[in-house]
Design an enzyme around this catalytic site. Structure first.
Site, PDB file in Angstrom:
ATOM      1  N   ARG A  24       0.829  -1.206   0.000  1.00 11.47           N
ATOM      2  CA  ARG A  24       0.000   0.000   0.000  1.00 11.47           C
ATOM      3  C   ARG A  24       0.864   1.257   0.000  1.00 11.47           C
ATOM      4  NH1 ARG A  24      -0.620   4.654   2.869  1.00 11.47           N
ATOM      5  NH2 ARG A  24      -0.258   3.493   4.801  1.00 11.47           N
ATOM      6  N   ASP A  25       1.524   1.535   1.103  1.00 10.37           N
ATOM      7  CA  ASP A  25       2.314   2.757   1.214  1.00 10.37           C
ATOM      8  C   ASP A  25       3.510   2.751   0.274  1.00 10.37           C
ATOM      9  OD1 ASP A  25       2.802   5.271   2.255  1.00 10.37           O
ATOM     10  OD2 ASP A  25       4.064   4.526   3.870  1.00 10.37           O
ATOM     11  N   HIS A 216       6.235   4.548  12.380  1.00  6.08           N
ATOM     12  CA  HIS A 216       6.253   4.459  10.919  1.00  6.08           C
ATOM     13  C   HIS A 216       7.277   5.488  10.431  1.00  6.08           C
ATOM     14  CE1 HIS A 216       3.954   3.702   7.042  1.00  6.08           C
ATOM     15  NE2 HIS A 216       4.686   4.773   6.731  1.00  6.08           N
ATOM     16  N   HIS A 218      10.155   7.150   7.924  1.00 10.59           N
ATOM     17  CA  HIS A 218      10.724   7.310   6.591  1.00 10.59           C
ATOM     18  C   HIS A 218      12.206   7.651   6.737  1.00 10.59           C
ATOM     19  CE1 HIS A 218       6.886   7.797   4.002  1.00 10.59           C
ATOM     20  NE2 HIS A 218       6.620   7.109   5.093  1.00 10.59           N
ATOM     21  N   CYS A 249       6.993   9.997   0.816  1.00 10.57           N
ATOM     22  CA  CYS A 249       5.985  11.052   0.814  1.00 10.57           C
ATOM     23  C   CYS A 249       6.214  12.002  -0.355  1.00 10.57           C
ATOM     24  CB  CYS A 249       6.042  11.829   2.134  1.00 10.57           C
ATOM     25  SG  CYS A 249       4.950  13.260   2.174  1.00 10.57           S
ATOM     26  N   ASN A 258      10.089   4.607   2.721  1.00 11.18           N
ATOM     27  CA  ASN A 258       9.968   4.034   4.055  1.00 11.18           C
ATOM     28  C   ASN A 258      11.254   3.318   4.445  1.00 11.18           C
ATOM     29  OD1 ASN A 258       6.941   4.333   4.667  1.00 11.18           O
ATOM     30  ND2 ASN A 258       6.911   3.386   2.642  1.00 11.18           N
TER      31      ASN A 258
END
Length: 316
Positions: A24-25, A216, A218, A249, A258
């Protein structure tokens, strides 16, 4: 070979749960369409690694996130392995209704600790979005689903700058109070450091149990592993990560994605902390998706281990 000082390791948990977010991310901002069957096979390979949570897709509008337009097909086609959860991101009631149609068992709601970021990312204010998150969470819980809460820009925002930890703590408390079983705190633009991460965890854990807090991170500034270690030293035992370091992002300049699952697992294993995750399985999943995307892995551990494997094969 492990070099572990048992006197030091005692302060660390014996087990850390990895939440794999790459399907997903990691993929949602890819420019070129990824075939549905590739996403499905990728998730199936991740399911074989020992990871207990694989965030499968996002039930968002194709207008805003074209890469996730096949969310219903992806979720329907993946092989659901026993003991593995497949949560999906849900932004609103329409997304939740679609998720329910295909038998989703767990969802994630998301919002930002920055008002400006929230307006740019979800087209509504921080307060409006938090209210919507609560409404979606309550309805999902009523339907028997588990709900996870994401808070992005927990340490800093590309528009507002530093974010007060107390603001994040208040948001986390509201999400926990409504029934979210985990609250994931995101360093969305990757500018945090171990000190700011510690301050964040201390503020949030003053209002919600440390057991429900996830991080979470990055790796934009190369601080992700250090920040994760800082969080673990504070008692956090849930870490989000993305195979091959996929994702990033779009609002963060120079974003490198990530933190790589391979790097996190390598660090934790070397410290004597169990994850239940098989490194070879991660490498197979990484090789598969990187080949499909036509790029090399961003994982330093992945690059090193793959190079070592090739060297061994050449020697043989």
């Amino acid at each position: 070979m492990k070099f572990v000082n048992n006197d030091v390791v005692r302060r660390y948990p014996s087990f850390v749960k990895i939440v794999e977010v790459s399907p997903r991310d990691g993929l949602q901002n890819e420019k070129q369409p990824i075939p549905t069957h590739v996403k499905v096979e990728f998730i199936n390979k991740l399911s074989e690694t020992g990871v207990k949570v694989v965030e499968a897709t996002s039930f968002v509008s194709p207008k805003w996130v074209p890469q996730m337009a096949d969310h219903m097909q992806v979720y329907s086609d993946i092989r659901k392995c026993e003991g593995v959860s497949y949560p999906v991101l849900v932004p609103n009631m329409h997304g939740l209704e679609n998720a329910l149609k295909v038998g989703v068992k767990e969802i994630a709601v998301f919002g930002a600790a920055s008002d400006v970021f929230s307006k740019k990312n979800t087209n509504c204010s921080l307060v409006q979005n938090l209210t919507r998150m609560e409404q979606v969470a309550k309805y999902a819980l009523k339907k028997g689903l588990k709900v996870r809460g994401y808070i992005s820009c927990c340490l800093s925002c590309p528009y507002e700058g530093l974010i007060p930890p107390e603001r994040v703590a208040e948001m986390a408390y509201r999400l926990y109070s409504v029934g979210c079983h985990e609250i994931s705190l995101g360093d969305t633009i990757g500018v945090g450091n171990p000190a700011s991460m510690r301050a964040l965890i201390e503020a949030v854990s003053a209002l919600v149990p440390i057991e429900v807090i996830a991080v979470h991170c990055h790796d934009t500034y190369g601080q992700a592993l250090a920040n994760i270690l800082s969080a673990i030293e504070c008692g956090v035992t849930i870490v989000d990560a993305s195979v091959a370091g996929l994702g990033g992002c779009p609002f963060a300049k120079g974003a490198t994605g990530n933190v790589a699952t391979e790097d996190v697992v390598y660090m934790l294993t070397g410290m004597g902390i169990e994850t239940g995750v098989d490194m070879e399985g991660l490498l197979r999943a990484s090789e598969y998706i990187c080949s499909a995307l036509g790029r090399e892995t961003s994982s330093k551990v992945g690059k090193a281990l793959l190079a070592k494997r090739k060297e061994t094969q050449d020697y043989d």
